[in-house]
Enzyme design. Structure first.
Site, PDB file in Angstrom:
ATOM      1  N   LYS A  64       2.042  -3.141   6.680  1.00 34.90           N
ATOM      2  CA  LYS A  64       2.554  -2.980   5.318  1.00 34.90           C
ATOM      3  C   LYS A  64       4.064  -2.737   5.305  1.00 34.90           C
ATOM      4  O   LYS A  64       4.777  -3.237   4.431  1.00 34.90           O
ATOM      5  CB  LYS A  64       1.808  -1.839   4.614  1.00 34.90           C
ATOM      6  CG  LYS A  64       0.316  -2.100   4.427  1.00 34.90           C
ATOM      7  CD  LYS A  64       0.050  -3.368   3.633  1.00 34.90           C
ATOM      8  CE  LYS A  64      -1.429  -3.594   3.384  1.00 34.90           C
ATOM      9  NZ  LYS A  64      -1.713  -4.818   2.608  1.00 34.90           N
ATOM     10  N   SER A  85       0.858  -1.182   0.000  1.00 32.38           N
ATOM     11  CA  SER A  85       0.000   0.000   0.000  1.00 32.38           C
ATOM     12  C   SER A  85       0.892   1.229   0.000  1.00 32.38           C
ATOM     13  O   SER A  85       2.099   1.148   0.247  1.00 32.38           O
ATOM     14  CB  SER A  85      -0.878  -0.008   1.258  1.00 32.38           C
ATOM     15  OG  SER A  85      -1.456   1.248   1.501  1.00 32.38           O
ATOM     16  N   THR A 115     -12.744  -0.097  -3.224  1.00 28.46           N
ATOM     17  CA  THR A 115     -13.078  -1.433  -2.740  1.00 28.46           C
ATOM     18  C   THR A 115     -13.869  -1.317  -1.448  1.00 28.46           C
ATOM     19  O   THR A 115     -14.100  -0.217  -0.934  1.00 28.46           O
ATOM     20  CB  THR A 115     -11.810  -2.270  -2.473  1.00 28.46           C
ATOM     21  OG1 THR A 115     -11.148  -1.765  -1.306  1.00 28.46           O
ATOM     22  CG2 THR A 115     -10.854  -2.220  -3.659  1.00 28.46           C
ATOM     23  N   TYR A 148      -2.369  -0.690  10.428  1.00 33.26           N
ATOM     24  CA  TYR A 148      -2.340  -1.034   9.005  1.00 33.26           C
ATOM     25  C   TYR A 148      -0.984  -0.686   8.398  1.00 33.26           C
ATOM     26  O   TYR A 148      -0.379  -1.502   7.692  1.00 33.26           O
ATOM     27  CB  TYR A 148      -3.461  -0.279   8.293  1.00 33.26           C
ATOM     28  CG  TYR A 148      -3.560  -0.546   6.813  1.00 33.26           C
ATOM     29  CD1 TYR A 148      -4.120  -1.731   6.334  1.00 33.26           C
ATOM     30  CD2 TYR A 148      -3.129   0.401   5.893  1.00 33.26           C
ATOM     31  CE1 TYR A 148      -4.229  -1.967   4.977  1.00 33.26           C
ATOM     32  CE2 TYR A 148      -3.231   0.172   4.532  1.00 33.26           C
ATOM     33  CZ  TYR A 148      -3.784  -1.013   4.080  1.00 33.26           C
ATOM     34  OH  TYR A 148      -3.889  -1.240   2.725  1.00 33.26           O
TER      35      TYR A 148
END
Length: 274
Positions: free
Chosen positions: A158, A141, A189, A154
Site C-alpha cells: 500500500k 488502506s 469484507t 500488505y
C-alpha cells in the site's frame, strides 16, 4: 445528466466486497461496468445480477498479476465498449503473519496483486484514459500511512501504491487525467477470511474483525461522491484525518499503542502462531 452516465467504469476484483458495491453504485449512476475478476462463476452470476437491475455490465476474466492477460483484457474492453473513462484498481489480498516467520513468497504474491496488479491495469488502460480525460481510482488502506500488526507485506504494497500514483498524478496533470487514492478503514469484507499465512497458504482461522467497521456499500457511496468531486485523497470516516496526523507526527506512540489497538483483528487472533 449524471456525471458517469454512459461512461465505462472498469473495476478489478469486482465480484466481492467493495468491488461489488462499487459496480452497483456506479451502475446506478448510469455507468457501463466492466467487471474484472479471476472467479468465472462469480463473474457470470454478478453480471446477470447487474443486468437484471438494468445496469449495462460485461464480464472479463482477469488475473491482474499477469501483465499479458491484463493487456489483452483492457484491449477487449476498449473493443467492446469504445472507451475507458474510469479505472478502479480494487483487486487486493492480505496476509496475517509476523515478518520474521513470513516466507518471501508471501511478500512477492502480495506485491504482485496489490501493487503490480494496479500498475499493470493502469498501464494497459492509460491510452484510453488519456483519450477520455478520465479518472484512476486506486484502493489503498490505512496501511498506506500507518503500521499495522502482522501486516508488513500488505502495508509495503500500500505504501508503494502511494509512491506510484502520487507521481503519476503529476505526470498526468497536463493530460487532464485525474488520480485519486482511497484509504478505507476497516470494512466488513471477505479479505480477512482469505488472508495468507506465513507459508503462503490461505488461513483456516478466519480473522475476526473488532472495532468500528463500515459496510462496502457505505465505502462505495463515499468513493462515488469523491469521484464526482475529483478528490486527490479520500480517507474514510472511520479512520479520519486525526489517525493519519497521529501516525505522521507521532509515529513512535502510534506504533506502540494504536498499531495494537487499531488493527481490525482481535487480540486473541493476533497472538496466534500460524
Amino acid at each position: 445528466m449524471p456525471l458517469f452516465r454512459h461512461k465505462t467504469v472498469a473495476i478489478t476484483g469486482a465480484c466481492g466486497g467493495i468491488g461489488r458495491a462499487l459496480a452497483l453504485r456506479f451502475g446506478e449512476g448510469g455507468a457501463r461496468i466492466a467487471l474484472l475478476d479471476i472467479n468465472n462463476e462469480q463473474l457470470a452470476a454478478f453480471t446477470e445480477h447487474l443486468t437484471s437491475r438494468s445496469i449495462h455490465a460485461k464480464e472479463y476474466h482477469c488475473d491482474v498479476s499477469n501483465p499479458e492477460q491484463v493487456q489483452h483484457c483492457f484491449q477487449q474492453i476498449l473493443d467492446d465498449m469504445g472507451s475507458i473513462d474510469v479505472l478502479i484498481n480494487n483487486a487486493g489480498i492480505t496476509h496475517h503473519s509476523g515478518f520474521a516467520e513470513t516466507d518471501p513468497s508471501v511478500f512477492r504474491k502480495t506485491m504482485d496483486v496489490n501493487y503490480f496488479g494496479a500498475l499493470h491495469c493502469t498501464q494497459s488502460a492509460l491510452d484510453g484514459l488519456i483519450a477520455s480525460q478520465g479518472q484512476i481510482i486506486t484502493m489503498s488502506s490505512m496501511s498506506g500511512f500507518a503500521p499495522l500488526w502482522n501486516r508488513s507485506a500488505y502495508s509495503a504494497s500500500k505504501h508503494a501504491l502511494h509512491g506510484l500514483f502520487d507521481c503519476l498524478r503529476v505526470e498526468l496533470r497536463d493530460k487532464n487525467v485525474h488520480v485519486m487514492l482511497v484509504c478505507p478503514g476497516f470494512t466488513a469484507t471477505d479479505i480477512y477470511k482469505n488472508a495468507l499465512q506465513a507459508d503462503g497458504s490461505v488461513t483456516n482461522h478466519p480473522l475476526e474483525m473488532t472495532g468500528k467497521a463500515t459496510t462496502p456499500a457505505d465505502v462505495a457511496d463515499e468513493i462515488y461522491r469523491a469521484a464526482r468531486k475529483r478528490k486527490r485523497l479520500l480517507v474514510m470516516s472511520n479512520v479520519d484525518w486525526r489517525a493519519r496526523l497521529f501516525a505522521k507526527c507521532l509515529p513512535g506512540i502510534f506504533a506502540r499503542y494504536l498499531a495494537h489497538k487499531v488493527t481490525g483483528v482481535s487480540k486473541s487472533v493476533r497472538q496466534q502462531k500460524h
